[in-house]
Every structure is written in C-alpha cells, then in structure tokens.
Design an enzyme around this catalytic site. Structure first.
Site, mmCIF file in Angstrom:
data_model
loop_
_atom_site.group_PDB
_atom_site.id
_atom_site.type_symbol
_atom_site.label_atom_id
_atom_site.label_comp_id
_atom_site.label_asym_id
_atom_site.label_seq_id
_atom_site.Cartn_x
_atom_site.Cartn_y
_atom_site.Cartn_z
ATOM 1 N N LYS A 24 -15.347 -28.842 -19.272
ATOM 2 C CA LYS A 24 -13.980 -28.705 -19.751
ATOM 3 C C LYS A 24 -13.370 -27.463 -19.117
ATOM 4 O O LYS A 24 -13.959 -26.404 -19.094
ATOM 5 C CB LYS A 24 -13.961 -28.599 -21.281
ATOM 6 C CG LYS A 24 -12.574 -28.514 -21.893
ATOM 7 C CD LYS A 24 -12.677 -28.462 -23.412
ATOM 8 C CE LYS A 24 -11.296 -28.433 -24.049
ATOM 9 N NZ LYS A 24 -10.527 -27.242 -23.692
ATOM 10 N N THR A 35 -13.240 -19.450 -17.979
ATOM 11 C CA THR A 35 -13.000 -20.148 -19.244
ATOM 12 C C THR A 35 -13.319 -21.618 -19.069
ATOM 13 O O THR A 35 -12.457 -22.424 -18.790
ATOM 14 C CB THR A 35 -11.548 -19.988 -19.689
ATOM 15 O OG1 THR A 35 -11.236 -18.611 -19.699
ATOM 16 C CG2 THR A 35 -11.355 -20.528 -21.095
ATOM 17 N N GLU A 121 -3.648 -26.249 -13.926
ATOM 18 C CA GLU A 121 -2.351 -26.559 -14.532
ATOM 19 C C GLU A 121 -1.268 -26.694 -13.459
ATOM 20 O O GLU A 121 -1.006 -25.768 -12.706
ATOM 21 C CB GLU A 121 -1.967 -25.451 -15.524
ATOM 22 C CG GLU A 121 -2.873 -25.383 -16.731
ATOM 23 C CD GLU A 121 -2.463 -24.260 -17.675
ATOM 24 O OE1 GLU A 121 -1.267 -24.149 -17.980
ATOM 25 O OE2 GLU A 121 -3.352 -23.497 -18.083
#
Length: 235
Positions: A24, A35, A121
């Site tokens: 993820k 992260t 993103e």
C-alpha cells in the site's frame, strides 16, 4: 491509495512454492524506506536467517530504489513470512535451487515497488532510470535515484519535453566525482548526450515516445560493470 497484489510460483525439489505479496502506498515515498506497508508470504520451507538476508538484499534493489515525492516518513515496513507448508527440503543459500527462489522473491518485490512508483498522486507515467559505469553500485544507485527524484526531470517527463540538460544536471549534483566527458544519456532509446556533449536527434519522434505511460532513461557515467535501476513517476 489502492492495494496492489501479485504472486509468483516456482518448483523446487518437485514441490510447487508460491510467493505472494501486497503493498500500500503512495504518498511520502522516498525510501529509506517510506510511508508504505509491504507484505510478502510464501509456503516455502526456508531457513529464517537466510530468508532475512534475502529480504534485505531484495529491498535494497527494489523498495529502496523508488521515489515519488522526495518526502520520507517514519511509518513504513516490508516483511516476508514463510510457513514451511510446501514440504520441500529446507532452503538455504547452499541449496542448489536457492537462486531460483531468490529470483522469485525479487520478481514479487520489484513488481510491488514499481506499482507504488506508478501510483503516485496525480502521476501519469512510470519512470525507470538505469545508471551504469560508476565506480561502485552505491554511486550508481545514488545517481539513479537523484535523476528520478528531480522535480525538473519529473515535470519534463510529464510535458513530454526531451530536456536532457535536466538529466545531466541531476547527475552532476548527485555525484561530484563524475567526469562529464564520460557521460552518455539515452531517453526512450534516443541518444541525447555522448561524452558530455549533446547530439542531434529526431525531436518529434522522441516527443511521441514520451507520451507513453512508461519512460526509460539510461545514463552511462563511467566504465565499470556496476549498474542500478531506480523507479519513480512524473509530476
């Protein structure tokens, strides 16, 4: 962000072994690690110490070679679990088929790592940067990760702009020991820089290739046999 899942199956000692993985991402991605949460599992019967060493080697060449936005985080992990249910002889580094198992682990790791890089993103393109020829593999890795992490390179890739100067500049500030007279740069297979000097190329053809969703940059910075590949995304 979505969760990515993949797997690979191989046969060792006439027993089928499966390696699966999920991860993820993909914000604050600039490993050492980043992260992200990565989980890999296998039914192989494998020595835990050798498995741990294999995971560290694999992570250094996959998860630790990606960058999305240049921001590190304290919240990250990758684990590899083995339950030994496959029934084959215990796998260690001395096992004649150890390399087959190691390559399968590497495949799963690299698939997951590239998926995180592609999933940045707002990203529209995966960028692969291969650097070869530096005196050490660590130098190649540092240069490759600097190129793929450069905001100016990222924006040039997003705009399909073959701005080789941004690539050469990032090579320079990544490793000041590089001799610019030895630098060659390819973008989407087109040679743009040879021995530190720009060369003519078909800009229209190259710009068309840069509209694809995977962009490859290759740089030669010396004459050693070492090479490293980093993965990132456009901006």
């Amino acid at each position: 962000p979505p969760i990515v899942i993949t797997s690979s199956s191989i046969k060792i000692d006439d027993e089928v072994i499966t390696i699966g993985g999920s991860c993820k991402g993909s914000g604050m991605i600039h490993p050492n690690m980043a992260t992200m949460l990565g989980f890999m599992t296998t039914d192989a019967n494998v020595d835990s110490e050798d498995l741990n060493g294999l995971l560290k080697e694999s992570v250094d060449e996959t998860f630790n070679m990606i960058t999305v936005d240049g921001d590190t985080s304290t919240n990250d992990m990758v684990i590899l679990l083995a339950n030994g249910e496959s029934g084959q002889d215990t796998l260690t580094q001395s096992h004649p088929e150890w390399e087959k198992f190691a390559q399968a682990v590497q495949y799963v790791s690299q698939f997951l790592a590239q998926s995180i890089a592609r999933d940045g993103e707002g990203a529209t393109k995966l960028i692969k940067v291969n650097v070869k020829g530096a005196k050490t593999k660590a130098q190649n890795s540092a240069i490759a990760k600097t190129i793929v992490g450069s905001s100016l390179v990222k924006t040039a890739i997003h705009g399909a702009d073959p701005n080789f100067g941004r690539i050469v500049t990032s090579i320079g500030y990544a490793d000041h020991t590089v001799n610019t007279n030895e630098v060659d740069v390819w973008l989407c297979g087109h040679l743009l820089v040879s021995k530190g000097m720009n060369v003519s190329f078909d800009e229209l053809d190259l710009k068309a290739k840069m509209e694809q969703d995977t962009i490859e940059i290759e740089a030669k910075v010396g004459n050693s046999h070492h090479s490293s590949t980093a993965f990132g995304c456009d901006l």
